[in-house]
Scaffold this motif. Sequence first.
Motif, PDB file in Angstrom:
ATOM      1  N   LYS A 177     -32.612 -27.368 -35.173  1.00 26.05           N
ATOM      2  CA  LYS A 177     -31.985 -27.953 -33.978  1.00 26.05           C
ATOM      3  C   LYS A 177     -33.061 -28.355 -32.986  1.00 26.05           C
ATOM      4  N   THR A 178     -34.117 -27.535 -32.888  1.00 23.50           N
ATOM      5  CA  THR A 178     -35.225 -27.819 -31.968  1.00 23.50           C
ATOM      6  C   THR A 178     -35.839 -29.182 -32.327  1.00 23.50           C
ATOM      7  N   PRO A 179     -35.966 -30.079 -31.324  1.00 24.41           N
ATOM      8  CA  PRO A 179     -36.569 -31.385 -31.641  1.00 24.41           C
ATOM      9  C   PRO A 179     -38.030 -31.242 -32.076  1.00 24.41           C
ATOM     10  N   ILE A 180     -38.411 -31.999 -33.086  1.00 22.70           N
ATOM     11  CA  ILE A 180     -39.816 -32.059 -33.485  1.00 22.70           C
ATOM     12  C   ILE A 180     -40.491 -33.165 -32.680  1.00 22.70           C
ATOM     13  N   CYS A 181     -41.705 -32.884 -32.218  1.00 23.70           N
ATOM     14  CA  CYS A 181     -42.535 -33.879 -31.550  1.00 23.70           C
ATOM     15  C   CYS A 181     -43.797 -34.058 -32.373  1.00 23.70           C
ATOM     16  N   LEU A 182     -44.083 -35.276 -32.808  1.00 23.80           N
ATOM     17  CA  LEU A 182     -45.324 -35.498 -33.557  1.00 23.80           C
ATOM     18  C   LEU A 182     -46.478 -35.819 -32.621  1.00 23.80           C
ATOM     19  N   ASP A 183     -47.619 -35.225 -32.944  1.00 15.29           N
ATOM     20  CA  ASP A 183     -48.876 -35.484 -32.250  1.00 15.29           C
ATOM     21  C   ASP A 183     -49.859 -36.060 -33.281  1.00 15.29           C
ATOM     22  N   GLU A 184     -50.533 -35.185 -34.047  1.00  9.08           N
ATOM     23  CA  GLU A 184     -51.584 -35.593 -34.986  1.00  9.08           C
ATOM     24  C   GLU A 184     -51.177 -36.724 -35.934  1.00  9.08           C
ATOM     25  N   SER A 185     -49.904 -36.773 -36.347  1.00  2.00           N
ATOM     26  CA  SER A 185     -49.482 -37.740 -37.370  1.00  2.00           C
ATOM     27  C   SER A 185     -49.384 -39.186 -36.879  1.00  2.00           C
ATOM     28  N   ILE A 186     -49.429 -39.411 -35.566  1.00  2.67           N
ATOM     29  CA  ILE A 186     -49.162 -40.764 -35.046  1.00  2.67           C
ATOM     30  C   ILE A 186     -50.453 -41.454 -34.590  1.00  2.67           C
ATOM     31  N   HIS A 187     -50.860 -42.498 -35.326  1.00  3.74           N
ATOM     32  CA  HIS A 187     -52.094 -43.229 -35.000  1.00  3.74           C
ATOM     33  C   HIS A 187     -51.845 -44.660 -34.575  1.00  3.74           C
ATOM     34  N   SER A 188     -50.588 -45.088 -34.608  1.00  4.23           N
ATOM     35  CA  SER A 188     -50.299 -46.501 -34.337  1.00  4.23           C
ATOM     36  C   SER A 188     -48.804 -46.678 -34.091  1.00  4.23           C
ATOM     37  N   LEU A 189     -48.460 -47.871 -33.625  1.00  5.53           N
ATOM     38  CA  LEU A 189     -47.053 -48.239 -33.495  1.00  5.53           C
ATOM     39  C   LEU A 189     -46.356 -48.162 -34.854  1.00  5.53           C
ATOM     40  N   GLU A 190     -47.024 -48.617 -35.915  1.00  8.03           N
ATOM     41  CA  GLU A 190     -46.436 -48.566 -37.260  1.00  8.03           C
ATOM     42  C   GLU A 190     -46.102 -47.129 -37.655  1.00  8.03           C
ATOM     43  N   ASP A 191     -47.017 -46.192 -37.398  1.00 13.27           N
ATOM     44  CA  ASP A 191     -46.742 -44.776 -37.689  1.00 13.27           C
ATOM     45  C   ASP A 191     -45.521 -44.302 -36.903  1.00 13.27           C
ATOM     46  N   ALA A 192     -45.456 -44.689 -35.633  1.00 14.48           N
ATOM     47  CA  ALA A 192     -44.340 -44.255 -34.786  1.00 14.48           C
ATOM     48  C   ALA A 192     -43.023 -44.813 -35.331  1.00 14.48           C
ATOM     49  N   ARG A 193     -43.042 -46.090 -35.693  1.00 13.57           N
ATOM     50  CA  ARG A 193     -41.825 -46.722 -36.227  1.00 13.57           C
ATOM     51  C   ARG A 193     -41.355 -46.006 -37.491  1.00 13.57           C
ATOM     52  N   LYS A 194     -42.281 -45.752 -38.412  1.00 10.89           N
ATOM     53  CA  LYS A 194     -41.895 -45.108 -39.676  1.00 10.89           C
ATOM     54  C   LYS A 194     -41.382 -43.691 -39.446  1.00 10.89           C
ATOM     55  N   ALA A 195     -42.060 -42.948 -38.573  1.00 14.22           N
ATOM     56  CA  ALA A 195     -41.649 -41.564 -38.313  1.00 14.22           C
ATOM     57  C   ALA A 195     -40.261 -41.522 -37.672  1.00 14.22           C
ATOM     58  N   ILE A 196     -39.990 -42.466 -36.778  1.00 11.52           N
ATOM     59  CA  ILE A 196     -38.683 -42.498 -36.123  1.00 11.52           C
ATOM     60  C   ILE A 196     -37.608 -42.915 -37.139  1.00 11.52           C
ATOM     61  N   GLU A 197     -37.910 -43.924 -37.951  1.00 17.52           N
ATOM     62  CA  GLU A 197     -36.929 -44.365 -38.958  1.00 17.52           C
ATOM     63  C   GLU A 197     -36.607 -43.286 -39.979  1.00 17.52           C
ATOM     64  N   LEU A 198     -37.627 -42.501 -40.336  1.00 20.15           N
ATOM     65  CA  LEU A 198     -37.406 -41.421 -41.300  1.00 20.15           C
ATOM     66  C   LEU A 198     -36.704 -40.205 -40.690  1.00 20.15           C
ATOM     67  N   GLY A 199     -36.689 -40.125 -39.363  1.00 21.32           N
ATOM     68  CA  GLY A 199     -36.130 -38.937 -38.714  1.00 21.32           C
ATOM     69  C   GLY A 199     -37.109 -37.777 -38.676  1.00 21.32           C
ATOM     70  N   SER A 200     -38.402 -38.094 -38.709  1.00 23.88           N
ATOM     71  CA  SER A 200     -39.427 -37.035 -38.701  1.00 23.88           C
ATOM     72  C   SER A 200     -39.726 -36.524 -37.304  1.00 23.88           C
ATOM     73  N   THR A 201     -39.320 -37.273 -36.286  1.00 23.70           N
ATOM     74  CA  THR A 201     -39.689 -36.915 -34.914  1.00 23.70           C
ATOM     75  C   THR A 201     -38.626 -37.401 -33.947  1.00 23.70           C
ATOM     76  N   LYS A 202     -38.371 -36.604 -32.891  1.00 25.08           N
ATOM     77  CA  LYS A 202     -37.404 -37.020 -31.870  1.00 25.08           C
ATOM     78  C   LYS A 202     -38.078 -37.307 -30.548  1.00 25.08           C
ATOM     79  N   VAL A 203     -39.367 -36.977 -30.483  1.00 25.84           N
ATOM     80  CA  VAL A 203     -40.176 -37.157 -29.272  1.00 25.84           C
ATOM     81  C   VAL A 203     -41.571 -37.513 -29.771  1.00 25.84           C
ATOM     82  N   ILE A 204     -42.304 -38.325 -29.006  1.00 28.18           N
ATOM     83  CA  ILE A 204     -43.683 -38.597 -29.423  1.00 28.18           C
ATOM     84  C   ILE A 204     -44.671 -38.238 -28.318  1.00 28.18           C
ATOM     85  N   ASN A 205     -45.717 -37.517 -28.730  1.00 26.30           N
ATOM     86  CA  ASN A 205     -46.859 -37.226 -27.870  1.00 26.30           C
ATOM     87  C   ASN A 205     -47.819 -38.416 -28.024  1.00 26.30           C
TER      88      ASN A 205
END
Length: 370
Positions: free
Chosen positions: A233-261
Amino acid sequence: MQITEVKIRKMKMRMKEPFSTSFGTMQDKHFMLLEVHDEMGNIGWGESVAFDAPWYTEETVETSLHMLRDFLIPLLLGEKIEHPDQVGSLFSPIRGNNMAKAAIECAVWDLYAKRNRISLAEALGGQRQRIEVGISIGIQKDFNQLVEKIQHYLDEGYKRIKVKVKPGADIDVLRRLRDVFPEVPLMADANSAYSLADIDLLKQLDEFSLLMIEQPLAHDDIIDHAILQKQLKTPICLDESIHSLEDARKAIELGSTKVINVKIGRVGGLSEAKRIHDYCMEKGVPVWCGGMLEAGIGRAHNIALTSLPNFIFPGDTAGSSRYWEKDIIEPEVVVEDGYITVPTAPGIGFTPDLDAIEKFTTDLWPFREE
Ligand code: OSB
Ligand code: MG
């Protein structure tokens, strides 16, 4: 604007206290300051954020220095630039090395804003006059010391507490913290210390109404985080995994993250940081600004970025005095009632303290057009 001169200074500053995460402990901070000059005598400043060792990401102070001296500065010197967004395209033949790229791209942003007599926040499209800030507290020697630290920063007004967790110092610590601080906006950062094999332990995080859990799994993963998020239930926030807009888009589409650092260095500069911000805003995904234990110049860039509207959660950009006996900008960054005022003077809006900078400089390399 024509880039006529670039200077790299290698810096060494001692932090007031060591900072410990699941990957190690730091006390001496080595980094680079970048100065970028234009043909009119304006100077823009940037700060590199890679650490001494490749524990957080693969970049280090020395790899950044190599990239800057041998590849990035030669690409930029003598170029005519209309807007800082062009720096990213100029650097696009060089793969990765985002922290090296960001150090100099941020200096060009400062230069651009100064030339146009506007604040960096305004140049980026920021609207806030002040930003709400939280604090990230490293792993402490014992529980009582952690409680004392948290109380101290709450008394100073910080709006959100982030604690570092690692295997063996996680669920039990959080449970005891929630007993002492039942209402405090609280989150935890694992810096990639777990794997899906720890899923039963990670599911227990849901007891503590955390704002989010930051980067629980591998630094280069977005698949397992999606599997974990489905069971958490706790939202996951990605830090290390996000290096670009493309990474952010893919992570959001996959449901890997609900917040981005968003860290400017990790994503290669302010232009990409703003693109990620804009995309997340469109998708209804809140972001916040992470920190890399920056000195004043890097801190100033973080403050300007955080003035954008989708920086919803308080970030890790604490006041100068939390890290340094004496910072390298005038005035230092101060936190009042949990807020930092966004400067309105041209560029980063803080003045580099050249005496202090001189004192902490260990090497200096000037580069000029041939
Ligand atoms: O994961 O956000 C992180 C510090 C060093 C390396 C990684 C991280 C951090 C922090 C501190 O959490 C942020 C700061 O106070 O600058
Ligand atoms: Mg983190």
